[in-house]
Design an enzyme around this catalytic site. Structure first.
Site, PDB file in Angstrom:
ATOM      1  N   HIS A 184       0.696  -0.938  -0.250  1.00 50.21           N
ATOM      2  CA  HIS A 184      -0.149   0.354  -0.545  1.00 50.21           C
ATOM      3  C   HIS A 184       1.059   1.021   0.166  1.00 50.21           C
ATOM      4  O   HIS A 184       1.190   1.938   1.555  1.00 50.21           O
ATOM      5  CB  HIS A 184      -1.091   0.055   1.102  1.00 50.21           C
ATOM      6  CG  HIS A 184      -1.918  -1.286   0.987  1.00 50.21           C
ATOM      7  ND1 HIS A 184      -1.907  -2.149   1.758  1.00 50.21           N
ATOM      8  CD2 HIS A 184      -2.394  -1.088   0.620  1.00 50.21           C
ATOM      9  CE1 HIS A 184      -2.442  -3.313   1.651  1.00 50.21           C
ATOM     10  NE2 HIS A 184      -3.618  -2.139   0.879  1.00 50.21           N
ATOM     11  N   ASP A 225      -6.239   5.022  -0.687  1.00 45.86           N
ATOM     12  CA  ASP A 225      -5.290   4.479   0.291  1.00 45.86           C
ATOM     13  C   ASP A 225      -4.319   5.299   0.932  1.00 45.86           C
ATOM     14  O   ASP A 225      -2.918   4.919   1.613  1.00 45.86           O
ATOM     15  CB  ASP A 225      -4.414   3.402   0.009  1.00 45.86           C
ATOM     16  CG  ASP A 225      -4.798   1.654  -0.250  1.00 45.86           C
ATOM     17  OD1 ASP A 225      -5.775   2.042   0.495  1.00 45.86           O
ATOM     18  OD2 ASP A 225      -4.881   1.090  -0.911  1.00 45.86           O
ATOM     19  N   TYR A 356       1.547  -8.868   4.457  1.00 46.42           N
ATOM     20  CA  TYR A 356       0.112  -9.686   4.864  1.00 46.42           C
ATOM     21  C   TYR A 356       1.624 -10.456   6.162  1.00 46.42           C
ATOM     22  O   TYR A 356       1.077 -10.014   6.946  1.00 46.42           O
ATOM     23  CB  TYR A 356      -0.356 -10.717   4.325  1.00 46.42           C
ATOM     24  CG  TYR A 356      -1.058 -10.175   3.356  1.00 46.42           C
ATOM     25  CD1 TYR A 356      -1.755  -9.009   3.446  1.00 46.42           C
ATOM     26  CD2 TYR A 356      -1.813 -11.363   2.547  1.00 46.42           C
ATOM     27  CE1 TYR A 356      -2.953  -9.403   3.062  1.00 46.42           C
ATOM     28  CE2 TYR A 356      -3.045 -10.436   1.888  1.00 46.42           C
ATOM     29  CZ  TYR A 356      -3.643  -9.136   2.400  1.00 46.42           C
ATOM     30  OH  TYR A 356      -4.943  -9.560   1.950  1.00 46.42           O
TER      31      TYR A 356
END
Length: 458
Positions: A184, A225, A356
């Protein structure tokens, strides 16, 4: 004479003590020697006292150093305890900044922006309109120039009287307010916006929608974002971060992205909407908020089901229908990496998994729930992508192609191919695991047999 010798007459001596003349007496003893009064030892006493004082001063100095060291240690220990307490109460996460903890980022550059204006070749201009565009080939300044070109090419600068210098300043401020996360980041912002630009072209949206909607779609894509901390909503809510508390667990990240976007617009030097009337600005603001909030994947099924209901009777003159379409469009662009060629798409998978894994490692250390698809000990690239392609991406793009059949080959075909490729990779992985398992079992069996043989020989 006799009386003189028999009479005791003490003699006097004058001593200089600390710069003062003092009179002191001396007496003779029975042996004929002078008896020295205690005052005669004053110099010795002074020396002794001076030495003692010097020793005490040295000790005080040493003790002072020790105290300083002790105070420093106490301070360090306090800091460590504060950090531990913050960790235990989950307030030291980088997501838990005070909004915005780096306010300097929101200060626009008042001079004419310094990034060079790249003259895009005709080849680049044509490529920019296609989903196959390779977003990895461009430096930040070049991406800024491409974004600037999109606003000019779509007629947004002209139709909304956007000052070109303000457009530059705004884009620079946008760039500065994306963090350097693995996924991001500003390149993701550019990737999503470029896909939206492609969709506008491929689906001929400028023919079907008013320019205000085109402006909303593009600007929401750029801002969607902003200031993403690299930890998703699940973490925010489970850890009860400042974002989750502030937004009552309701799309905390997406609400934050909206807030930062409009903090930037509040700066006159970055307000690309400065030449539109208040009523139009309110519509654009509400539209942008709706679109950015739609990117929360927790709402995926809800948004898709609502769009399915109106699909058969879709009406471009119906404002609610158009809003539903715009929500699905920005969702498609936000997660569209697999639409791109394999060599462009696959690096994004690595970036996403890295982000992640950073989150799941933190969740484990903080005793929070860990999603299996984010756990480095459980997920592989093929397993991560197959489910996402089959149950999220392909169904959503199949719905879009019903409204825009012309894009099936460009948008849907690559997804089918990507799914097939990852399924083949999974089969290879499964085969390799099975072979390794059999090999390990064989080695274990041989080890047991050798042990039995050795025992018999003994």
């Amino acid at each position: 004479m006799g009386s003189s010798s028999s009479t005791y007459r003490p003699k006097c001596v004058y001593l200089d003590i600390d710069g003062r003349i003092q009179k002191h007496s001396i007496q003779s003893n029975t042996c004929g020697h002078w008896t020295v009064n205690r005052v005669f030892k004053i110099n010795e006493l002074k020396t002794e006292v001076a030495n003692h004082l010097a020793m005490l001063e040295k000790r005080v100095e040493l003790e002072g150093l020790k105290v300083a060291e002790i105070e420093k240690c106490k301070s360090d220990i306090k800091k460590m305890r504060d950090e531990m307490a913050a960790r235990n109460s989950r307030t030291n996460c980088p997501c838990k900044y005070s909004f915005l903890d780096e306010n300097k980022k929101l200060i626009p550059r008042r001079d004419v922006p310094s990034y060079p204006k790249y003259i895009l070749s005709q080849e680049t201009i044509e490529a920019l309109r296609k989903p196959t565009f390779d977003v990895w080939l461009w430096e930040p300044n070049e991406m800024l120039s491409c974004l600037e070109h999109m606003y000019h090419d779509l007629g947004l600068v002209k139709d909304f009287k956007i000052n070109p210098i303000i457009l530059k300043r705004w884009l620079l401020c946008i760039h500065d307010n994306y963090r350097n996360n693995p996924f991001h980041n500003f390149r993701h912002c550019f990737c999503v916006t470029q896909m939206m630009y492609s969709m506008i072209s491929l689906c001929s949206l400028q023919v079907k929608l008013p320019q205000t909607d085109i402006l909303m779609l593009m600007t929401a894509s750029v801002c969607h974002d902003l200031d993403h901390p690299g930890y998703n909503n699940t973490y925010q809510i489970n850890a009860q971060t400042e974002l989750a508390v502030r937004y009552n667990d309701i799309s905390p990240l997406e609400n934050h992205h909206c807030a930062v976007a409009f903090q930037i617009f509040a700066q006159p030097e970055c307000n690309i909407f400065s030449n539109i009337d208040q009523e139009q600005f309110k519509r654009i603001r509400q539209g942008m908020i709706t679109l950015i909030l739609a990117t929360d994947m927790a709402r995926h099924a809800e948004i898709l089901d609502s769009f399915k209901e109106i699909l058969d009777n879709f009406d471009y003159s119906n404002e609610e229908h158009v809003t539903q379409l715009k929500m699905v469009l920005i969702k498609c662009c936000d997660i569209s990496n697999e639409v791109r060629p394999m060599e462009v798409a696959e690096p994004w998978v690595d970036c996403l998994l890295e982000e992640y894994f950073m989150q799941s490692d933190r969740e484990k250390s903080e005793g929070l729930p860990v999603a299996p698809f984010m756990d480095r000990d459980k997920v592989t690239k093929p397993t991560a992508q197959i489910g996402f392609l089959k149950f999220v991406l392909i169904p959503m793009f199949e719905i879009i192609t019903k409204l825009f059949p012309v894009v099936e080959e460009v948008l849907l075909q690559p997804l089918w191919e990507s799914r097939d490729r990852y399924e083949q990779l999974k089969q290879i992985d499964d085969t390799m695991k099975e072979l390794q398992k059999k090999k390990n079992e064989s080695l274990a069996s041989e080890g047991r047999e050798n042990t039995i043989m050795d025992t018999k020989i003994l």
